[in-house]
Design an enzyme around this catalytic site. Structure first.
Site, mmCIF file in Angstrom:
data_model
loop_
_atom_site.group_PDB
_atom_site.id
_atom_site.type_symbol
_atom_site.label_atom_id
_atom_site.label_comp_id
_atom_site.label_asym_id
_atom_site.label_seq_id
_atom_site.Cartn_x
_atom_site.Cartn_y
_atom_site.Cartn_z
ATOM 1 N N SER A 104 0.872 -1.169 0.000
ATOM 2 C CA SER A 104 0.000 0.000 0.000
ATOM 3 C C SER A 104 0.911 1.222 0.000
ATOM 4 O O SER A 104 2.131 1.093 0.056
ATOM 5 C CB SER A 104 -0.905 -0.008 1.213
ATOM 6 O OG SER A 104 -0.103 0.000 2.367
ATOM 7 N N LYS A 143 -6.617 8.672 -7.385
ATOM 8 C CA LYS A 143 -6.617 7.482 -6.540
ATOM 9 C C LYS A 143 -8.013 6.877 -6.674
ATOM 10 O O LYS A 143 -8.988 7.377 -6.112
ATOM 11 C CB LYS A 143 -6.314 7.836 -5.091
ATOM 12 C CG LYS A 143 -6.150 6.605 -4.205
ATOM 13 C CD LYS A 143 -5.599 6.979 -2.844
ATOM 14 C CE LYS A 143 -5.224 5.758 -2.019
ATOM 15 N NZ LYS A 143 -6.330 4.843 -1.800
HETATM 16 S S1 IVH Z 1 0.001 2.772 -6.692
HETATM 17 C C1 IVH Z 1 3.424 0.680 -4.567
HETATM 18 N N1 IVH Z 1 -1.813 4.201 -7.952
HETATM 19 O O1 IVH Z 1 -4.597 2.687 -3.424
HETATM 20 C C2 IVH Z 1 2.331 1.554 -5.037
HETATM 21 N N2 IVH Z 1 -2.521 2.854 -6.124
HETATM 22 O O2 IVH Z 1 -2.562 2.127 -0.800
HETATM 23 C C3 IVH Z 1 1.094 0.794 -5.227
HETATM 24 N N3 IVH Z 1 -4.940 2.952 -5.716
HETATM 25 O O3 IVH Z 1 -4.404 -0.574 -2.671
HETATM 26 C C4 IVH Z 1 -0.130 1.566 -5.431
HETATM 27 N N4 IVH Z 1 -5.431 4.351 -7.341
HETATM 28 O O4 IVH Z 1 -5.591 -0.173 -4.775
HETATM 29 C C5 IVH Z 1 -1.574 3.334 -6.950
HETATM 30 N N5 IVH Z 1 -3.302 5.514 -9.170
HETATM 31 C C6 IVH Z 1 -3.056 4.640 -8.193
HETATM 32 C C7 IVH Z 1 -4.087 4.138 -7.367
HETATM 33 C C8 IVH Z 1 -3.773 3.265 -6.338
HETATM 34 C C9 IVH Z 1 -5.915 3.621 -6.348
HETATM 35 C C10 IVH Z 1 -5.154 2.088 -4.533
HETATM 36 C C11 IVH Z 1 -4.526 0.737 -4.648
HETATM 37 C C12 IVH Z 1 -3.823 0.482 -3.360
HETATM 38 C C13 IVH Z 1 -4.035 1.732 -2.581
HETATM 39 C C14 IVH Z 1 -2.714 2.271 -2.147
#
Ligand code: IVH
Length: 726
Positions: A104, A143
């Site tokens: 996360s 996000k």
């Molecule tokens: S990157 C190592 N990009 O947010 C980085 N996450 O805590 C991994 N999420 O469970 C995540 N939109 O499901 C990333 N544009 C985005 C995102 C995203 C939603 C969610 C993802 C993850 C949580 C991050």
């Protein structure tokens, strides 16, 4: 080839190649071609929103592929689109160990601009950058509010989809994920970037807001029809999560899911045919080229100022987006810098989530009140302890109607979840179950009120409140006698899309109606400057402006006036259609239901509503008085061909049973207007029988005699298209 017995031209393939290629080989070639074509079309349709062929052509190719696969099951390929549907229900999901943990990201709790600045400052410090160094480049992304998914492709073909689980071990949900049309079953050919041997794409599975609303509507209908074990979903994320973890893939396929790609898991190294991107941005572009949906909102941002601007801009767009987001994510763009920044405990240092105010919050119900709408609809509204949700302080939330309030069992004293998403009215999602002997703050649980029941009388005017059979809403029967309905009626008439009385807002209407200064719509136009200027808190200048606005509104158009009257089911479009068809208001006021039904797009419900409205003496009186006050609009001849087309001329028709929407009289009028003679009993002379529910012996007799029978829809279709009666 080279066959000395080459027959005539035109049959070269069959006669010449056939011996070389067996039936199964030919089928295999065709299967390959069909899979490629179908996957190409699915991408055009689901991801690019730009289909190249009509749905029927897709269906034709799909059915051809299904037939070939049925004949030769050994030809079913892993990337075949037929595998998107069906599959056997599962007992459970198998665990999947993530080759690269699904982490996360740290959340910047500060929802203001400083969140972005703090992140940039930290990155610069970690990278050892000083004031003189250039700004760092980032990629800023929405996000998405759904659930994380890892999609594993081997040699370009989707082999596994796994949920995040605890980050180390997730669940294998491949069957369900295959049903998502936006997810490529095979990577599209990308000239610059051959498919790596292993590629795990990470992204978010989510449900669009419109898909969510439609799904809940379908669920409500199933529940209303008595289906067991069905429920509505509280928000798009819950609905998406439920669909992904659905054990029966056939059900999952009916839950409309979408996907956005935003990252990678395990990928082959460059030496083994893996990619060699330098930046996160380049990686996203490659994912897009391979056929994945990548949000068009994703942007490159240079330095903290760009991040702040991105956060602010997307915050303004948030309500209007077709899907929920709960914040933005900033990522360092250069992959080499990402590597050198690395991870702290279980979170990357190179990315951060910057949240927006939550769209759901908990609060307590202080009271349940009933509001009266323009058409008399009584809506239960929960009065709440003020709570900051979706960017505003909310003190009221709708419970929609009696059934909803009872289904959710919301009562005074309950702790509830309130949701405000988009510019929709805040609603109570549900009651939070009480756990523990006391409330979380240690105080005893407040006493629960009684379950909600719709009132028997209007809380504003005391008239009877009734709920008709088959309706969900309870309505006040007071009409314009009801002060609440009068106020709403005046505001509706005054709105910009109706006659537009600039400056006449809710507060002023409350003051005018509650203070008994006006009792009806026409009274408004009888107010002079003196009466207005003598109102509390009304400056001379404002009174002058309002008088001018009232005068201006007198010159209007027929559609605006008609819409402004607030006839049930008559929106702007219907008002325009009616005006165009009849040309003059008097013609509309005197029209029979049958004549109204001849208007384009007007069905029985609208026709009935318009007719009933103008049958009421008090409504006609209001119209006359408004005219007397000087309201005018241009009138014309109308486009109606006044004589209805005599499509049933010379026919003898019998009506039997109860039609779903048309009354017996309306149906008769309609038939006669089309030239038919309506009689009471079926005989050899009868040309046509129109039958509704519980049609008895007349229908049997018609069948016996071989007479044509139509239902209401069939009748309306015949009358509208003017089809020839055989
Ligand atoms: S990157 C190592 N990009 O947010 C980085 N996450 O805590 C991994 N999420 O469970 C995540 N939109 O499901 C990333 N544009 C985005 C995102 C995203 C939603 C969610 C993802 C993850 C949580 C991050």
């Amino acid at each position: 080839m080279g066959n000395p017995h080459t027959p005539q031209q035109g049959s070269i393939f069959e006669e010449n190649l056939a011996p070389a290629l067996s039936g199964i080989e030919k089928s295999a070639i065709e299967v390959d071609a069909l899979v490629a074509q179908l996957n190409h079309h699915a991408h055009r349709y689901h991801v690019l929103d730009a289909p190249e062929v009509p749905d029927a052509e897709y269906d034709r190719l799909f059915q051809r592929l299904q037939a070939l696969e049925a004949a030769h099951p050994e030809l079913i390929r892993a990337d075949s689109p037929t595998r998107r549907v069906g599959g056997q229900p599962l007992d459970g999901f198998s665990p999947v160990r993530h080759a690269v943990p699904m982490l996360s990201i740290r959340t910047e709790t500060d929802t203001e601009a400083t969140g972005a600045e703090a992140f940039d400052a930290r990155i610069r410090r970690e990278l050892g950058l000083g004031e003189a160094d250039a700004p760092v480049q980032y990629v800023a992304e929405p996000k998405f509010d759904g659930l994380a998914m890892g999609l594993r492709y081997e040699q370009g073909v989707l082999v596994q989809a796994a949920t995040r689980g605890d980050g180390e071990v997730g669940e294998d949900v491949t069957q369900n994920i295959r049903t998502i049309g936006q997810i490529p079953l095979k990577l599209l050919a990308h000239p610059g970037q051959p498919a790596p041997p292993v590629l795990e794409v990470r992204g978010e599975v989510y449900m669009r807001r419109d898909d969510f609303e439609a799904l809940n509507e379908r669920q409500r209908q199933k529940i209303a029809a008595g289906a067991k074990g069905e429920k509505t979903f509280v928000n798009p994320r819950n609905a998406a999560a439920g669909a992904v973890r659905q054990l029966d893939p056939a059900i999952a396929a009916q839950r409309p899911l979408s996907f956005f790609a935003y990252g990678l898991g395990e990928v082959s190294a460059a030496a083994e045919g893996g990619p060699t991107w330098a930046t996160h941005w380049d990686m996203l572009q490659a994912l897009r080229a391979w056929g994945f949906p990548v949000s068009s909102l994703v942007a490159v941002a240079t330095g903290a100022a760009d991040l702040v601007a991105f956060h602010r801009r997307l915050g303004l767009q948030r309500d209007a987006l077709p899907f929920d987001i709960d914040g933005v994510v900033y990522k360092v763009n250069r992959l080499d810098l990402q590597r050198s920044l690395g991870f702290v405990t279980r979170e990357p240092r190179w990315a951060v989530a910057h949240k927006y105010p939550a769209q759901e919050q908990m609060t307590t119900v202080l009271a349940i009140e009933v509001q009266v709408g323009r058409t008399g609809k009584l809506t239960p509204v929960a009065k709440l302890a003020p709570v900051f949700v979706g960017g505003v302080t909310v003190t009221n939330a709708t419970l929609h109607n009696e059934d909803e309030a009872r289904r959710k069992d919301v009562r005074v004293g309950d702790t509830v979840v309130v949701r405000r998403a988009g510019d929709v009215i805040p609603e109570v999602v549900g009651v939070v179950p009480r756990s523990g002997a006391t409330a979380p703050d240690g105080s005893p649980w407040p006493e629960r009120g009684a379950p909600y029941t719709a009132p028997a009388h209007c809380p504003v005017c005391g008239s009877d409140a009734v709920r008709e059979d088959g309706e969900v809403d309870t309505r006040c029967t007071g009409g314009l006698f009801c002060g609440a309905q009068r106020k709403q009626a005046i505001l509706h008439f005054a709105q910009r899309r109706a006659v537009e009385i600039e400056g006449l807002g809710e507060k002023l209407v409350d003051q005018l109606v509650d203070g008994q200064v006006i009792h009806s719509l026409p009274d408004l136009y009888r107010l002079g400057f003196v009466a207005l200027a003598s109102l509390d808190r009304m400056a001379d200048k404002s009174a002058q402006n309002l008088v001018a606005a009232l005068d201006k509104s007198k010159h209007t158009t027929l559609p605006r006036f008609l819409f402004g009257l607030g006839i049930r089911h008559v929106g702007e479009t219907t008002a325009k259609d009616l005006a165009k068809h009849f040309g003059r208001l008097d013609a509309i006021m005197d029209a029979t239901e049958a004549q109204l039904l001849a208007v384009r797009d007007v069905g029985p419900v609208v026709a009935h509503s318009v007719h009933t409205f103008f049958q009421q003496a008090h409504n006609r009186e209001v119209v006359e008085q408004l005219r007397a006050c000087g309201l005018t609009w241009p009138e014309g001849e109308g486009t109606a061909d006044n004589a209805s087309p005599q499509v049933l001329a010379g026919l003898t028709v019998v009506l039997t049973g109860t039609l779903p929407t048309l009354s017996r009289d309306a149906a008769k009028e309609l038939l006669e207007a089309a030239g038919a003679k309506v009689t009471g009993s079926v005989s050899k002379k009868t040309s046509l029988v129109v039958a509704g529910a519980e049609a008895g012996s007349k229908l049997d007799k018609a069948r016996e005699l071989g007479i044509e029978v139509l239902d209401e829809a069939g009748l309306l279709a015949r009358l509208q298209v003017g089809a020839q009666v055989p």
